[in-house]
Design a protein around this motif. Structure first.
Motif, PDB file in Angstrom:
ATOM      1  N   SER A   1     -27.412  -9.361  19.507  1.00  0.00           N
ATOM      2  CA  SER A   1     -26.151  -8.701  18.679  1.00  0.00           C
ATOM      3  C   SER A   1     -25.970  -7.122  19.166  1.00  0.00           C
ATOM      4  CB  SER A   1     -26.790  -8.435  17.234  1.00  0.00           C
ATOM      5  OG  SER A   1     -26.898  -9.933  16.866  1.00  0.00           O
ATOM      6  N   GLY A   2     -24.752  -6.697  19.486  1.00  0.00           N
ATOM      7  CA  GLY A   2     -24.434  -5.284  19.598  1.00  0.00           C
ATOM      8  C   GLY A   2     -24.981  -4.471  20.726  1.00  0.00           C
ATOM      9  N   VAL A   3     -25.265  -5.653  21.923  1.00  0.00           N
ATOM     10  CA  VAL A   3     -25.929  -4.842  22.920  1.00  0.00           C
ATOM     11  C   VAL A   3     -25.093  -4.651  24.190  1.00  0.00           C
ATOM     12  CG1 VAL A   3     -27.944  -6.806  22.484  1.00  0.00           C
ATOM     13  CG2 VAL A   3     -26.169  -7.283  23.988  1.00  0.00           C
ATOM     14  N   ASP A   4     -25.923  -3.730  25.114  1.00  0.00           N
ATOM     15  CA  ASP A   4     -25.483  -3.532  26.296  1.00  0.00           C
ATOM     16  C   ASP A   4     -26.063  -4.608  27.253  1.00  0.00           C
ATOM     17  OD1 ASP A   4     -24.290  -2.326  28.656  1.00  0.00           O
ATOM     18  OD2 ASP A   4     -25.030  -0.343  28.251  1.00  0.00           O
ATOM     19  N   THR A   5     -25.727  -4.673  28.452  1.00  0.00           N
ATOM     20  CA  THR A   5     -26.294  -5.602  29.402  1.00  0.00           C
ATOM     21  C   THR A   5     -27.055  -4.833  30.686  1.00  0.00           C
ATOM     22  OG1 THR A   5     -24.119  -5.832  30.624  1.00  0.00           O
ATOM     23  CG2 THR A   5     -24.593  -7.433  28.720  1.00  0.00           C
ATOM     24  N   VAL A   6     -27.254  -3.778  30.754  1.00  0.00           N
ATOM     25  CA  VAL A   6     -28.052  -3.025  31.818  1.00  0.00           C
ATOM     26  C   VAL A   6     -28.845  -2.196  31.267  1.00  0.00           C
ATOM     27  CG1 VAL A   6     -26.026  -3.392  33.499  1.00  0.00           C
ATOM     28  CG2 VAL A   6     -26.180  -1.415  31.850  1.00  0.00           C
ATOM     29  N   PRO A   7     -30.148  -1.868  31.966  1.00  0.00           N
ATOM     30  CA  PRO A   7     -31.171  -1.094  31.467  1.00  0.00           C
ATOM     31  C   PRO A   7     -30.749   0.393  31.635  1.00  0.00           C
ATOM     32  CG  PRO A   7     -31.733  -2.112  33.523  1.00  0.00           C
ATOM     33  CD  PRO A   7     -30.545  -2.678  33.148  1.00  0.00           C
ATOM     34  N   ASP A   8     -30.947   1.200  30.745  1.00  0.00           N
ATOM     35  CA  ASP A   8     -30.357   2.676  30.946  1.00  0.00           C
ATOM     36  C   ASP A   8     -31.333   3.848  30.355  1.00  0.00           C
ATOM     37  OD1 ASP A   8     -30.438   2.409  28.007  1.00  0.00           O
ATOM     38  OD2 ASP A   8     -28.155   2.762  28.048  1.00  0.00           O
ATOM     39  N   SER A   9     -32.681   3.335  30.197  1.00  0.00           N
ATOM     40  CA  SER A   9     -33.694   4.481  29.670  1.00  0.00           C
ATOM     41  C   SER A   9     -33.901   5.291  30.774  1.00  0.00           C
ATOM     42  CB  SER A   9     -34.924   3.830  29.335  1.00  0.00           C
ATOM     43  OG  SER A   9     -36.009   4.635  29.295  1.00  0.00           O
ATOM     44  N   PRO A  10     -33.748   6.650  30.223  1.00  0.00           N
ATOM     45  CA  PRO A  10     -34.178   7.804  31.315  1.00  0.00           C
ATOM     46  C   PRO A  10     -35.446   7.674  31.987  1.00  0.00           C
ATOM     47  CG  PRO A  10     -34.047   8.766  29.076  1.00  0.00           C
ATOM     48  CD  PRO A  10     -33.520   7.178  29.085  1.00  0.00           C
ATOM     49  N   LEU A  11     -36.595   6.865  31.454  1.00  0.00           N
ATOM     50  CA  LEU A  11     -37.833   6.759  31.801  1.00  0.00           C
ATOM     51  C   LEU A  11     -37.769   6.148  33.220  1.00  0.00           C
ATOM     52  CD1 LEU A  11     -39.772   5.790  28.558  1.00  0.00           C
ATOM     53  CD2 LEU A  11     -39.734   8.114  29.838  1.00  0.00           C
ATOM     54  N   TRP A  12     -36.861   5.274  33.536  1.00  0.00           N
ATOM     55  CA  TRP A  12     -36.787   4.977  35.049  1.00  0.00           C
ATOM     56  C   TRP A  12     -36.592   5.801  36.089  1.00  0.00           C
ATOM     57  CZ3 TRP A  12     -37.984  -0.257  34.977  1.00  0.00           C
ATOM     58  CH2 TRP A  12     -37.850  -1.187  33.895  1.00  0.00           C
ATOM     59  N   LYS A  13     -36.123   6.903  35.538  1.00  0.00           N
ATOM     60  CA  LYS A  13     -36.070   7.897  36.927  1.00  0.00           C
ATOM     61  C   LYS A  13     -35.687   7.372  38.035  1.00  0.00           C
ATOM     62  CE  LYS A  13     -39.810  10.460  34.279  1.00  0.00           C
ATOM     63  NZ  LYS A  13     -41.053  11.110  34.436  1.00  0.00           N
ATOM     64  N   GLY A  14     -34.767   6.945  38.201  1.00  0.00           N
ATOM     65  CA  GLY A  14     -34.098   6.199  39.364  1.00  0.00           C
ATOM     66  C   GLY A  14     -34.581   5.194  40.255  1.00  0.00           C
ATOM     67  N   ASN A  15     -35.792   4.597  39.500  1.00  0.00           N
ATOM     68  CA  ASN A  15     -36.436   3.323  40.168  1.00  0.00           C
ATOM     69  C   ASN A  15     -35.824   2.217  40.140  1.00  0.00           C
ATOM     70  OD1 ASN A  15     -38.402   1.582  40.851  1.00  0.00           O
ATOM     71  ND2 ASN A  15     -40.302   2.683  40.049  1.00  0.00           N
ATOM     72  N   LYS A  16     -34.862   2.219  41.080  1.00  0.00           N
ATOM     73  CA  LYS A  16     -33.774   1.105  41.129  1.00  0.00           C
ATOM     74  C   LYS A  16     -34.561  -0.319  41.283  1.00  0.00           C
ATOM     75  CE  LYS A  16     -29.401  -0.330  43.489  1.00  0.00           C
ATOM     76  NZ  LYS A  16     -29.556  -1.606  43.346  1.00  0.00           N
ATOM     77  N   GLN A  17     -35.717  -0.404  42.235  1.00  0.00           N
ATOM     78  CA  GLN A  17     -36.073  -1.840  42.233  1.00  0.00           C
ATOM     79  C   GLN A  17     -36.622  -2.127  40.922  1.00  0.00           C
ATOM     80  OE1 GLN A  17     -39.242  -1.774  45.353  1.00  0.00           O
ATOM     81  NE2 GLN A  17     -39.293  -4.178  45.210  1.00  0.00           N
ATOM     82  N   ALA A  18     -37.391  -1.559  40.195  1.00  0.00           N
ATOM     83  CA  ALA A  18     -38.130  -1.992  38.775  1.00  0.00           C
ATOM     84  C   ALA A  18     -36.834  -2.218  37.974  1.00  0.00           C
ATOM     85  CB  ALA A  18     -38.896  -0.811  38.362  1.00  0.00           C
TER      86      ALA A  18
END
Length: 370
Positions: A257-274
Motif C-alpha cells: 500500500s502507498g509504495v514506491d518501487t525503487v530503493p531510496d535510502s541515503p544509506l546506500w551511498k551510491g552502492n549501485k550493485q547492492a
C-alpha cells in the motif's frame, strides 16, 4: 523522493494517532465508571474488555498450548509444520472484544544479529481444537514510517487490521491469518529499505530469515510458500514487495500500500550493485526472464494520495508472465493505515486469501465448541 516523503508522512499520521495506545495500564484494575460500563460488566467477558474495564496488559500469553502437545503425537497432514521451538516468552499488549489477543516479545535474530520487538495476533480458529493439527497462513505485517521501536499494526488494534481478518473469516472472504508484526528499521533516524545495506544492520535478513524462523518456532505453519505472505504500508509495503520478488521460493503474495518501487535510502551511498539487488523493478524483470515462480501483488492506493502512477507504471512494465498484479483503488483513501485496512476489506484481503493455503479443520475425536 516520493517514498521518503510519504513514509515520513505516514509516520506522522499513524504513529502520532497511536502514541497512547501502547502504554501499560495498571494490571487487574477494576474501574467503576457506571452507566454503560456497568452494563458491560454485567454482561461480562468480551464486553467488559471492550469498555476497558479490566487490564491484563503485560500478562504471559500462550498460543495454542492446550491442544498442540496431543496433536503433535498424532497424525499431522503433509505440509503442516508443528511448532519447532524454542518457544518465545510473550506478554499481552492488548485484547480485542472477541477475546483474541495481541502479544509482544523481543527477538534477537540468530542470522541477522538484530534485536527488536515483534507483535503477534492469532485468530480464534487457531485455538479451536478442530484446527489443532492444521497449519495457518502467516501474513507478515509491516508498518510505514520509521517502524521502530514499534509496529503500529501491533500496538494499534484501533486501525482495524485484526478486526478486518476476523470479519472476513466470518463472512467467508478471508483466511484466518496469523499476523506477525515486527519492527522494520534499526533505529528512529534511518530507513534501511528492508535490506542488508553494506555496513548497516541486516534488516533484510531479519525480515526474510529471522521472522519466518520465529514464526515456525512458535506456531503451526505451512512448509511451502503457499502459507507465507506480506502486507505493508508505505516503507513497509516497499519491503514486502521487494521480499516477495527477491525470494519467490519463500513467499507467494503481498499487499503493498502507498509504495514506491525503487530503493531510496541515503544509506546506500551510491552502492549501485547492492541497490539493484534490492530493487523491485530489477527483481521483477529477473523473475520474468526466469519464468517464475509465480508471485501475486496487490497494490493499494488512495484517491487522496499521490503514487498511483508509480503503481500503474510498475504493473504495465512488469505485470506479466509470473508477476501477477492488481490495483485496489481506495475511494477518498489517504496515506495512512486506516485507509489501507479499508482497501483490504473492500477487496485485497479476499484476493490474497484466494492464492494462499487455507487451514483444514477436523472433527475426528474432537467435541464441537460450545
Amino acid at each position: 523522493m516520493l517514498q521518503e516523503q510519504q513514509r515520513d508522512a505516514d509516520r506522522s499520521t499513524d504513529e502520532r494517532q497511536l502514541a497512547t495506545e501502547g502504554r501499560r495500564r495498571p494490571r487487574r484494575r477494576l474501574a467503576l465508571i457506571g452507566g454503560a460500563l456497568a452494563v458491560a460488566l454485567a454482561g461480562g467477558g468480551a464486553a467488559a474488555y471492550a469498555f476497558g474495564a479490566f487490564s491484563d496488559v503485560g500478562d504471559p500469553v500462550s498460543f495454542g498450548a492446550a491442544h498442540e502437545p496431543a496433536a503433535a503425537t498424532g497424525d499431522v497432514a503433509p505440509g503442516v509444520r508443528m511448532p519447532t521451538g524454542p518457544k518465545a516468552s510473550f506478554v499481552r499488549s492488548s485484547r480485542l472484544p472477541d477475546g483474541t489477543q495481541i502479544a509482544q516479545t523481543t527477538l534477537t535474530g540468530a542470522k541477522s544479529g538484530f534485536k527488536g520487538d515483534v507483535w503477534v495476533w492469532t485468530p480464534k480458529e487457531y485455538n479451536d481444537p478442530r484446527y489443532a493439527k492444521s497449519a495457518f497462513p502467516v501474513l507478515i505485517s509491516l508498518p510505514g514510517g520509521r517502524g521502530y521501536p514499534k509496529n503500529y499494526w501491533g500496538t494499534g488494534p484501533g486501525l482495524g487490521l485484526q478486526q478486518a481478518v476476523s470479519d472476513g473469516v466470518k463472512a467467508g472472504t478471508s483466511l484466518p491469518f496469523i499476523l506477525v508484526m515486527p519492527v522494520i528499521n534499526a533505529d528512529t533516524k534511518h530507513h534501511f529499505d528492508g535490506s542488508d545495506i553494506p555496513g548497516q544492520p541486516k534488516m533484510g535478513t531479519w525480515m526474510v530469515d529471522d521472522i519466518p524462523d520465529f514464526a515456525r518456532a512458535n506456531f503451526r505453519t505451512f512448509d511451502s510458500r503457499d502459507g507465507w505472505a506480506f502486507m505493508g504500508s508505505s516503507s513497509g509495503g516497499f519491503g514486502g514487495l521487494k521480499h516477495v520478488l527477491k525470494y519467490p521460493d519463500r513467499f507467494k503474495a503481498v499487499i503493498a500500500s502507498g509504495v514506491d518501487t525503487v530503493p531510496d535510502s541515503p544509506l546506500w551511498k551510491g552502492n549501485k550493485q547492492a541497490m539493484d539487488a534490492n530493487n523491485p523493478e530489477e527483481l521483477a524483470a529477473k523473475l520474468i526472464k526466469e519464468s517464475g515462480p509465480d508471485v501475486y501483488i496487490s497494490f493499494q492506493i488512495g484517491t487522496k494520495e499521490s503514487g498511483r502512477a508509480i503503481a500503474e507504471k510498475f504493473m504495465q512494465n512488469y505485470g506479466k508472465g509470473p508477476v501477477h498484479t492488481r490495483l485496489q483503488v481506495i475511494q477518498d483513501g489517504e496515506h495512512n493505515g486506516k485507509s489501507y485496512v479499508r482497501g483490504m476489506k473492500e477487496g485485497s484481503l479476499a484476493w490474497i486469501s484466494k492464492v494462499m493455503a487455507a487451514p483444514t479443520p477436523t472433527s475426528v475425536g474432537v467435541p464441537e465448541p460450545k
